[in-house]
Design an enzyme around this catalytic site. Sequence first.
Site, PDB file in Angstrom:
ATOM      1  N   HIS A   1     -28.917  52.273   6.830  1.00  0.00           N
ATOM      2  CA  HIS A   1     -28.938  51.094   7.716  1.00  0.00           C
ATOM      3  C   HIS A   1     -30.106  51.249   8.682  1.00  0.00           C
ATOM      4  CE1 HIS A   1     -24.831  49.510   6.644  1.00  0.00           C
ATOM      5  NE2 HIS A   1     -24.750  50.749   6.171  1.00  0.00           N
TER       6      HIS A   1
ATOM      7  N   GLN B   1     -22.082  42.630   8.454  1.00  0.00           N
ATOM      8  CA  GLN B   1     -21.321  43.672   9.160  1.00  0.00           C
ATOM      9  C   GLN B   1     -20.005  43.150   9.747  1.00  0.00           C
ATOM     10  OE1 GLN B   1     -22.567  47.221  10.570  1.00  0.00           O
ATOM     11  NE2 GLN B   1     -20.350  47.169  10.502  1.00  0.00           N
TER      12      GLN B   1
ATOM     13  N   HIS C   1     -20.519  46.634   0.522  1.00  0.00           N
ATOM     14  CA  HIS C   1     -19.697  47.631   1.209  1.00  0.00           C
ATOM     15  C   HIS C   1     -18.258  47.320   0.813  1.00  0.00           C
ATOM     16  CE1 HIS C   1     -23.120  48.599   3.704  1.00  0.00           C
ATOM     17  NE2 HIS C   1     -22.432  49.485   4.376  1.00  0.00           N
TER      18      HIS C   1
ATOM     19  N   GLU D   1     -14.214  50.381   2.248  1.00  0.00           N
ATOM     20  CA  GLU D   1     -14.565  51.512   3.121  1.00  0.00           C
ATOM     21  C   GLU D   1     -13.470  51.641   4.172  1.00  0.00           C
ATOM     22  OE1 GLU D   1     -18.165  51.301   5.427  1.00  0.00           O
ATOM     23  OE2 GLU D   1     -18.087  53.432   5.912  1.00  0.00           O
TER      24      GLU D   1
ATOM     25  N   TRP E   1     -22.536  55.409  14.607  1.00  0.00           N
ATOM     26  CA  TRP E   1     -21.481  55.939  13.734  1.00  0.00           C
ATOM     27  C   TRP E   1     -21.671  57.405  13.391  1.00  0.00           C
ATOM     28  CZ3 TRP E   1     -23.677  51.110  13.173  1.00  0.00           C
ATOM     29  CH2 TRP E   1     -22.820  50.035  13.433  1.00  0.00           C
TER      30      TRP E   1
HETATM   31 ZN   LIG Z   1     -23.098  51.569   4.936  1.00  0.00          ZN
END
Ligand SMILES: [Zn+2]
Length: 425
Positions: free
Chosen positions: A61, A154, A212, A215, A317
């Site tokens: 990212h 996101q 994604h 997750e 993160w």
């Molecule tokens: Zn990712």
Amino acid sequence: MDASGSLRIANVRIEGDSELRQVVIEEGVIRSIQRQDKNFAADLDAEGGLLVPSLVDPHVHLDAVLTEGFPAPNYSGTLIEGIERWSQRKPYLTEEDVITRAEEAIRWHMGQGVLKIRSHVDICDPNLTALKALITVRERVRDVVTLQLVAFPQDGIFCFPDGPELMDEAMRLGADVVGGIPHYEWTREDGIRDVEYAFKLAEKYDKPIDIHCDETDDDQSRFVETMAKLAYERGWGQRVTASHTTAMGSYNDAYAFKLIRILARSGMAIVANPLDNVVLQGRFDTYPKRRGMTRVKELMAAGVPVAAGHDSIMDPWYPLGTGSQLFVASMLAHVGQLTGTEELKQCFNSITYAGARVMGLEDYGVAEGKKADLVIFDVPSSTDAIRLLPRPRWVIAGGRVVASTPPVTTDVLWNGIEQRVSYLR
Ligand SMILES: [Zn+2]
């Protein structure tokens, strides 16, 4: 060595070969790889170093890299606090800010031998600032680094204002890949719509898909099966990737067995992100704690292509990271218990050929006629590279040396005499 991308390299080792080789590169393309001849006039002597193709980071990212700590650090280190910190950081995003950080991270990648990068870009922003900035970066680095950009929602497609329109606008502006985030939508039904919408956009813009997906540690999060079905029905396996899929680590074995079978039939690929996931997942567990990893060993055994990504470099993160894909392969080996001889080779494959497969790179590899995007490590084998985590001695893009690291040596005082330690058997 010259600007036209011609380079003659002596004494390289190609994994599995007993003899050293010489390589001739012309106009950025590998023209020949032959047994070393002592009369060969070389520009570069690799001194027996391991020659491999450019490493691949198929999942990072770049819009979030190097933002760790501002406006506030992630005190708990959790995913939830990371999301909160990122939403506090977003108002400060400008194109210049994104370009500066992304280009710094790309230089780190280059130093580590990574010239192929797929970056997800958060498009949940009415101005699409990060995407516009990374499109500029993609053009600026294109002679050296292949950069693909994924339109990544996101904050969700159907639980974010104008989510579908922003996804469409991102593809129209020039994103290379359609993303998604089905497990983050508010309902199971919206999660399915999220995946279906990604396939619809992929068809409209004739682009690949990288979602994604699942997750989470929620064993009821099952959107990869929808991806596999749609990929299979359309015959699009080669162009479809599910990233993270950590819920697979929590599925019951009967369901996981069925799922892995349909994934293998669909032809789609999986990207595991062991650095972030091993620290972010399992946070709601006491003990025993889950590892937060997809079933890499079983997927590989079933023939599903599994690549591995860095995911974060010093962002809200994950406060660590250097762009080293070798470190990613090492973490994959440890967390996935992939320490069998062939499994370690598969870990190296996950940051090279499997990553290239995810990115759809056709001119990739160490072979005559392929693009000369190459890396030379001062180690005899890929397993030694994963063990020792060296930075490459030389990184070559289109026949030009674009990064180099002098050899690192260590001497120990042993019975009063300095001895050189090689860390090799
Ligand atoms: Zn990712």
